[in-house]
Design an enzyme around this catalytic site. Structure first.
Site, short mmCIF file in Angstrom:
data_model
loop_
_atom_site.label_atom_id
_atom_site.label_comp_id
_atom_site.label_asym_id
_atom_site.label_seq_id
_atom_site.Cartn_x
_atom_site.Cartn_y
_atom_site.Cartn_z
N CYS A 54 -2.12 0.09 53.21
CA CYS A 54 -2.54 1.45 53.53
C CYS A 54 -2.89 2.21 52.25
CB CYS A 54 -1.41 2.17 54.26
SG CYS A 54 -1.76 3.89 54.65
N HIS B 270 1.67 9.43 56.55
CA HIS B 270 1.34 8.01 56.73
C HIS B 270 1.04 7.67 58.20
CE1 HIS B 270 1.35 3.68 56.65
NE2 HIS B 270 2.19 3.75 57.67
N CYS C 214 1.49 6.08 50.66
CA CYS C 214 1.52 4.66 50.25
C CYS C 214 1.01 4.47 48.83
CB CYS C 214 0.72 3.83 51.23
SG CYS C 214 1.50 3.77 52.85
N ASP D 102 -3.47 22.05 75.99
CA ASP D 102 -3.05 21.57 77.30
C ASP D 102 -2.62 22.80 78.10
OD1 ASP D 102 -0.85 18.86 78.47
OD2 ASP D 102 -2.41 20.05 79.44
N ASP E 46 -4.29 11.81 72.85
CA ASP E 46 -3.35 12.64 72.07
C ASP E 46 -1.94 12.11 72.29
OD1 ASP E 46 -2.93 14.07 74.87
OD2 ASP E 46 -1.30 14.68 73.52
N CYS F 3 -3.08 5.64 52.08
CA CYS F 3 -2.79 7.07 52.27
C CYS F 3 -2.01 7.60 51.06
CB CYS F 3 -1.99 7.29 53.56
SG CYS F 3 -0.21 7.04 53.41
N1 LIG Z 1 7.50 9.90 70.72
C1 LIG Z 1 6.99 10.06 71.73
C2 LIG Z 1 6.33 10.25 72.99
C3 LIG Z 1 6.67 11.35 73.79
C4 LIG Z 1 6.07 11.52 75.04
C5 LIG Z 1 5.11 10.59 75.46
C6 LIG Z 1 4.51 10.70 76.79
C7 LIG Z 1 3.40 11.74 76.84
N2 LIG Z 1 2.78 11.52 78.12
C8 LIG Z 1 2.02 12.42 78.75
N3 LIG Z 1 1.66 13.61 78.22
C9 LIG Z 1 0.93 14.22 79.22
C10 LIG Z 1 0.35 15.49 79.28
C11 LIG Z 1 -0.27 15.88 80.48
N4 LIG Z 1 -0.81 17.14 80.58
C12 LIG Z 1 -1.35 17.54 81.77
N5 LIG Z 1 -1.85 18.78 81.88
N6 LIG Z 1 -1.39 16.71 82.86
C13 LIG Z 1 -0.91 15.45 82.84
O1 LIG Z 1 -0.96 14.75 83.88
C14 LIG Z 1 -0.31 14.99 81.60
C15 LIG Z 1 0.24 13.71 81.52
C16 LIG Z 1 0.87 13.34 80.33
N7 LIG Z 1 1.54 12.21 79.98
C17 LIG Z 1 4.77 9.50 74.67
C18 LIG Z 1 5.38 9.34 73.42
ZN LIG Z 2 0.20 4.96 54.28
#
Ligand SMILES: N#Cc1ccc(CCNc2nc3cc4nc(N)[nH]c(=O)c4cc3[nH]2)cc1
Ligand SMILES: [Zn+2]
Length: 373
Positions: A306, A337, A311, A94, A268, A308
């Site tokens: 599961c 897991h 598990c 990223d 991701d 894995c």
């Molecule tokens: N545990 C946990 C946990 C922590 C954070 C998140 C939210 C991640 N969301 C998110 N990552 C991003 C990366 C991103 N990278 C870039 N370059 N641009 C984005 O608009 C962007 C938007 C995103 N939105 C979701 C779950």
């Molecule tokens: Zn498992």
């Protein structure tokens, strides 16, 4: 020669899902795919061999973190990120935009770039689109991301419009600064917040710059899931069918299903690895907080369905004990897991698309997981 070539294998006959293959310099990736996050050149607690063992095909790393420590020049001297971390499959990095906004102590955003203080030692730094690309060229990932601004949620329309237009100008600068288009594929990122017309404007502007793949940014930033799904409904179909579509920062089971059904190929998220370290695991019957007292004498696996390593060889009681004793093995077993659970889910989703039964599979999974009462 293109660094990354997307091969569309099959379109679902019941929704916008599709099966594909991503051909990269470090191997082929079957899509739709979930990418484990290895922010600082490691997927926390996992060795590359263990990642391969559980089926990881491609991992993500972060420009912001590796620039601050150990420095992209050091990684380049080591032979690049693949060599440095001993991972010979594909890597995506990223661009640092999102991390600066969410981690660093943001000082100022200007047309030139972003001034911020490091979250490590408070030192002052400046990242421009050119700098982000220079860092990613040094790291050597197969897929690199344009430097963009991810507006916070909620943001007013005027701010989002000005921000997406700057993100487009930055995307052009990224493309011009990119030194290795034949070995590193630069993906564009579509912004536009939660506004349909602004998403359409951003998609058009970014697609007009012509990238080998496109990400939908600006989501998974705290908006209700219904809003995310609505934005995907009208944004995903705007992206070229013959290029990979990547939804950034998304990784819970329902978001993966809903993204795939709307035509997303790549995901991701730190969720599976982060909650694992806090003692929460994903199972076919929903989340389970294994460190809770109720599991003290529960000698069954984390998830009986599961297969894995965790598990097959350990019980909830043992893993709970490890968490209570603050043992490092606790985080490792829960991570193995959780990643296996999501990678296996994506494998089952790919199979369901192939057999034209994705919507039925979603129904079955949601009922068992507890999304539907
Ligand atoms: N545990 C946990 C946990 C922590 C954070 C998140 C939210 C991640 N969301 C998110 N990552 C991003 C990366 C991103 N990278 C870039 N370059 N641009 C984005 O608009 C962007 C938007 C995103 N939105 C979701 C779950
Ligand atoms: Zn498992």
């Amino acid at each position: 020669m293109m660094a990354v070539k997307y091969e569309l294998i099959k379109k679902s006959n019941e929704c916008n899902a599709r099966l594909g293959r991503l051909h990269t310099p470090h191997g082929i990736v079957e899509t739709p795919i979930f990418m484990p996050v290895g922010t600082k050149a490691t997927v926390k607690t996992m060795t590359p061999e263990e990642l391969k063992e559980i089926g990881a095909q491609i991992i993500l790393s972060n420009t912001y973190h590796l620039y601050l420590r150990p420095g992209h020049d050091l990684v380049e001297e080591a032979g690049g990120l693949h060599k440095f971390m001993n991972w010979d499959k594909p890597i995506l990095t990223d661009s640092g935009g999102f991390q600066v906004f969410s981690l660093g102590d943001l000082r100022k955003i200007t047309e030139e770039g972003v001034e911020f203080r490091s979250h490590l030692d408070g030192s002052k730094h400046f990242i421009s689109p050119e700098k982000s690309i220079e860092i990613q060229n040094s790291l050597g990932a197969d897929i690199i991301m344009a430097f963009d601004e991810c507006p916070p949620y909620p943001s007013d329309r005027d701010y989002v419009k000005k921000s997406l237009e700057r993100t487009t100008r930055w995307a052009k600068r990224c493309k011009d600064a990119h030194k290795n288009p034949e070995t590193q594929a630069l993906f564009g990122i579509v912004q536009g917040g939660m506004y349909k017309d602004l998403r359409e404007q951003s998609a058009k502007e970014i697609i007009d710059l012509d990238f080998p793949g496109y990400a939908i940014g600006g989501l998974s930033v705290g908006e209700p899931k219904e809003i995310m799904y609505e934005v995907l409904d009208y944004t995903a179909p705007l992206l070229p069918e013959d290029k990979p579509r990547y939804l950034m920062g998304v990784g819970s089971p329902n978001y993966l299903f809903e993204g795939v059904i709307r035509g997303i190929d790549m995901f991701d998220c730190v969720l599976p690895t982060r909650i694992a370290r806090n003692g929460t695991v994903l199972t076919s019957h929903g989340r389970l907080v294994v460190r809770n007292a109720e599991y003290a004498r529960d000698f069954s696996p984390l998830d009986p369905e599961c297969d894995c390593y965790a598990c097959k060889n350990y019980t909830r009681a043992y893993i709970r004990h490890l968490f209570k004793a603050n043992e490092i093995l606790a985080a490792r077993l829960a991570t193995i897991h959780n990643l296996y659970f999501l990678l296996k889910l994506m494998e089952n989703i790919r199979k369901a698309i192939k057999e034209d039964r994705l919507l039925e599979y979603r129904e079955e999974f949601y009922k068992k997981y507890g999304y539907i009462k």
